[in-house]
Write an enzyme that holds these catalytic residues in place. Structure first.
Site, PDB file in Angstrom:
ATOM      1  N   GLU A 186       0.810  -1.217   0.000  1.00  0.00           N
ATOM      2  CA  GLU A 186       0.000   0.000   0.000  1.00  0.00           C
ATOM      3  C   GLU A 186       0.847   1.273   0.000  1.00  0.00           C
ATOM      4  OE1 GLU A 186      -2.581  -0.481   3.329  1.00  0.00           O
ATOM      5  OE2 GLU A 186      -3.477  -2.306   2.532  1.00  0.00           O
ATOM      6  N   GLU A 311      -5.528  -8.900   0.802  1.00  0.00           N
ATOM      7  CA  GLU A 311      -6.120  -8.697   2.123  1.00  0.00           C
ATOM      8  C   GLU A 311      -7.606  -8.476   1.959  1.00  0.00           C
ATOM      9  OE1 GLU A 311      -4.417  -5.646   4.565  1.00  0.00           O
ATOM     10  OE2 GLU A 311      -2.356  -6.304   4.182  1.00  0.00           O
TER      11      GLU A 311
END
Length: 382
Positions: A186, A311
């Site tokens: 991220e 995720e």
């Protein structure tokens, strides 16, 4: 591990396995069959602290409340039916000098858990996880940032990222393709107003920097020798978001068909992550999931880039029956497109954490090797 976009949260990891021949459907099936459903060793090797540059040693593994990882835990994950394990790793608390030399004991610990996982027949993903800092933190903590207008910080970040991947590549270059590298987790402008929700030229500018980081890291990996020349590598856009991709593209690669786009999706956000008051799975929530998978199909699958969601989870709000409905809808959508999902697990449930935090993503009790919600697990894994 969150990316806000409207009412959606994405924590992305899109795994693209591409072959030089064959159709998109063939490749999608290969990804689905090879990686299956996955599980994250969350809040463990990724646990970190900021504010100084001292080597924290092996104690960080338990610093976020997790028990020390054992081989028995990994075997239990494999026995449950998972085919992939993602092992998030933060490195910046485990450096011995300003040249970013990784503590040998920490590297040995990472390798031990990777070895246990591979010996259980699991595919393994390792990465650079919580080393993404704000611009201000760069003076007190090792790591990298995505600066707005600071070429010195960008250069310093490049040095850090390349130094870490040089050492990780060397340590694992003899490992086969069952080990996957994820370049960054991220990557984003930490501390900025647009950290989790931005668009337009701001994100385009950030993505340009992220692409420089990813190209440099990929080149380090490919040039390191051994099996790294053709290893699968996961590459995320800004914040690993499927929506904040302005100006972003995959780097050029010396290997053919070995790059991976990375997306995380806690979708819909209001059900999966927000306060306990939103605890029923509705038709509106189904619409959010439809939007997610339609986007993944058009942005990636239609371009012959298979996807893995690295995720995903729905926070425990004492609503197991509703979460089971979510899992059934979400995982069926993923399965229909051949997209493996890697479940986020921080071992926190409504009975042990703050039910309003949106962070009760406990699925596996590592203390007694049991599963908190076995009926939901059956839905996810079937």
């Amino acid at each position: 591990m969150r990316i806000r976009f409207g009412k959606m949260i994405f924590a992305v990891a899109v795994l693209a396995l591409m072959t030089s021949c064959g159709t998109k459907d063939d490749e999608t099936t290969e990804v689905s069959d090879m990686f299956g459903q996955g599980w994250n060793l969350g809040n463990t090797l990724d646990a970190k602290s900021d504010g100084d540059m001292a080597n924290k040693g092996l104690s960080t593994e338990k610093s976020w409340g997790m028990p020390k990882t054992t081989e028995a835990m990994i075997k239990a994950v494999a026995s449950e039916g998972f085919k992939t394990i993602r092992i998030p790793v933060s490195w910046h608390n485990h450096l011995t000098d300003s040249n970013y030399t990784i503590d040998s004991a920490w590297m040995a610990r990472v390798k031990q858990i990777v070895d246990w996982s591979l010996s259980c027949g699991l595919k393994v993903i390792i990465n650079i996880h919580h080393d993404n800092l704000s611009e201000a933190q760069m003076s007190s903590t090792y790591g990298f940032c995505v600066p707005e207008n600071n070429s010195d910080l960008k250069d310093k970040s490049l040095l850090y990222i390349c130094a870490i991947w040089e050492q990780v590549s060397e340590a694992f270059k003899s490992y086969n393709e069952n080990l996957v590298f994820e370049l960054l987790n991220e990557p984003r402008a930490v501390g900025k107003t647009y950290e989790w929700n931005g668009s337009g030229s701001t994100i385009q500018k950030a993505n340009k920097i992220i692409m420089e980081y990813e190209k440099a890291a990929l080149d380090v990996i490919r040039s390191s020798g051994g099996n790294n020349a053709s290893r699968y590598v996961m590459v995320p856009p800004y914040a690993a978001s499927p929506s904040m991709t302005e100006g972003w593209s995959l780097p050029k690669d010396s290997a053919s068909g070995k790059l991976i786009v990375s997306v995380h999706a806690y979708t819909p956000y209001e059900f999966c992550m927000s306060t306990a008051s939103v605890n029923s799975f509705t038709d509106s929530h189904k619409g959010s999931i439809d939007w997610l998978f339609t986007s993944l199909k058009s942005d990636y699958l239609s371009k012959e880039i298979p996807v893995i969601i690295g995720e995903a989870s729905a926070s425990d709000k004492n609503n197991a029956a509703e979460r089971k409905k979510w899992a059934d809808y979400y995982y069926k959508k993923a399965k229909s497109l051949g997209i493996p999902v890697v479940l986020w697990d921080n071992m926190v449930t409504a009975s042990t954490g703050d039910i309003n935090s949106g962070e009760c993503h406990g699925w596996f009790n590592r203390n007694d090797l049991s599963w908190y919600f076995p009926e939901i697990m059956k839905v996810m894994l079937k």
